[in-house]
Enzyme design. Structure first.
Site, PDB file in Angstrom:
ATOM      1  N   CYS A  90       0.859  -1.189   0.000  1.00  0.00           N
ATOM      2  CA  CYS A  90       0.000   0.000   0.000  1.00  0.00           C
ATOM      3  C   CYS A  90       0.891   1.233   0.000  1.00  0.00           C
ATOM      4  CB  CYS A  90      -0.953  -0.009   1.189  1.00  0.00           C
ATOM      5  SG  CYS A  90      -0.126   0.153   2.794  1.00  0.00           S
ATOM      6  N   ALA A  91       0.319   2.392   0.243  1.00  0.00           N
ATOM      7  CA  ALA A  91       1.095   3.633   0.157  1.00  0.00           C
ATOM      8  C   ALA A  91       2.110   3.742   1.292  1.00  0.00           C
ATOM      9  CB  ALA A  91       0.169   4.847   0.157  1.00  0.00           C
TER      10      ALA A  91
END
Length: 373
Positions: free
Chosen positions: A68-69
């Protein structure tokens, strides 16, 4: 899994399956790529209530890495997958932010006096930095803001950083050259035509400059090569290597529009590529400051090519008609890099964003090339 471990897997062509849980637009803009990277994008918000919808799309015979980020969402999804019976599940520590910042050193070759040249591959961003080592001294070329990597590597090699050099004023990433010079007591070099608005002191990188690394004078010979910027200056190291900055890449050529002067700089770009570089030895090994796609990575991850081969194979060096060349480098270009104006201002010393702001400014791919590979 750390970004360092992931980088080694990608560079060694080890198979890995990635479940990227960022939203679709971020995924399409920029993702982890590799020869044996298999990837599926399923946004986190589709998985909050359970991962049952995605479990059947994941392999049982490959390592699964959830990305994810920043880390949190991937950790949550990874735990859910384990509860559903999946094995060999990891999450990427620090998310895509850490992937963007990891540098992997690769030896490019030996120098004539026993020195060495290393390429630092910023695999998640496509930036390439260099360290030239000779007789206890080192020069860093196009160093990025993660300066500790260069300091630690110099310490491992028992060398002192004497010079930091930027081939041009960068627009896609924040330079670490000036900060590294300040920390090590070295000299920071920058092309003067790119430095008209900078607010700090620097040494002028221009033809006739003599930059020596080591006692036996491994000379770094600057060659004025405008086109990507008005000041772009290439380096010939040890009569073997051509450090081309963002003028020439393995599969493409530099774009002339990142200072808003594409029409003005097209002629400079063509002259550099079709005349000035052509006069150089075609046996020089071209070492660019960026790569666009993972397909440009060669053995061990190294990004390089013989100049003569590029004149045969690189599409940007084979546009015979000047009008067609002008059209290619000014029309239908890829999107400009994220926050490139702010990055240029930072590299001029005009603004001083925090570390976290600098990270945000750099998120996403570099887009310095005319063609996608």
């Amino acid at each position: 899994m750390s970004a360092a471990v992931l980088a080694k897997k990608v560079l060694n062509n080890e198979p890995i399956f990635i479940l990227d849980v960022r939203n679709e637009s971020d995924f399409k803009d920029w993702k982890i790529e590799g020869q044996h990277v298999y990837i599926l994008n399923k946004p986190y918000f589709d998985l909050i209530d359970g991962v049952e919808t995605v479990v059947d799309q994941l392999p049982d015979d490959k390592e699964i890495l959830v990305v994810c980020a920043k880390e949190g969402s991937s950790k949550f999804v990874g735990e859910q997958l384990i509860e559903q019976g999946k094995q060999h599940v990891s999450y990427l520590v620090g998310g895509m932010k850490s992937w963007s910042e990891h540098l992997e050193p690769v030896k490019v070759g030996d120098l004539q006096d026993g020195g060495e040249i290393f390429q630092f591959i910023r695999i998640g961003k496509g930036c390439l930095s260099y360290m030239v080592i000779s007789n206890g001294e080192a020069a860093i070329i196009d160093g990025v803001r993660m300066t500790e990597v260069f300091e630690n590597f110099a310490q491992e090699k028992n060398v002192t950083i004497k010079h930091t050099i930027d081939t041009h004023l960068h627009a896609d990433h924040i330079s670490g050259g000036r900060q590294l010079a300040e920390k090590t007591g070295g000299t920071y070099w920058l092309p003067p035509k790119d430095a008209e608005e900078v607010v700090f002191n620097y040494e002028k990188l221009e033809e006739g400059s003599r930059i020596v690394v080591g006692d036996t004078e491994i000379q770094i010979q600057p060659i004025y090569s405008p086109g990507h910027t008005i000041g772009s200056t290439s380096l010939i190291v040890d009569n073997q290597f051509l450090l081309s900055g963002d003028i020439l890449f393995v599969k493409s050529i530099g774009r002339p529009d990142l200072a808003g002067k594409a029409e003005d700089w097209v002629t400079d770009l063509r002259t550099t590529l079709y005349e000035r570089y052509k006069q150089l030895s075609h046996d020089l090994i071209v070492l660019p400051a960026h790569f666009g796609k993972f397909t440009e990575l060669g053995e061990g991850g190294q990004v390089s090519a013989r100049l003569g081969d590029l004149y045969k194979e690189n599409p940007g060096l084979n546009i015979g008609e000047e009008t067609a060349f002008r059209r290619t480098v000014t029309e239908n270009l890829p999107p400009q890099p994220n926050a490139y104006q702010e990055i240029r201002q930072t590299n001029m010393g005009k603004i001083t964003p925090t570390d976290e702001e600098q990270r945000e400014m750099e998120i996403g791919p570099n887009r310095c090339a005319v063609h996608d590979a």
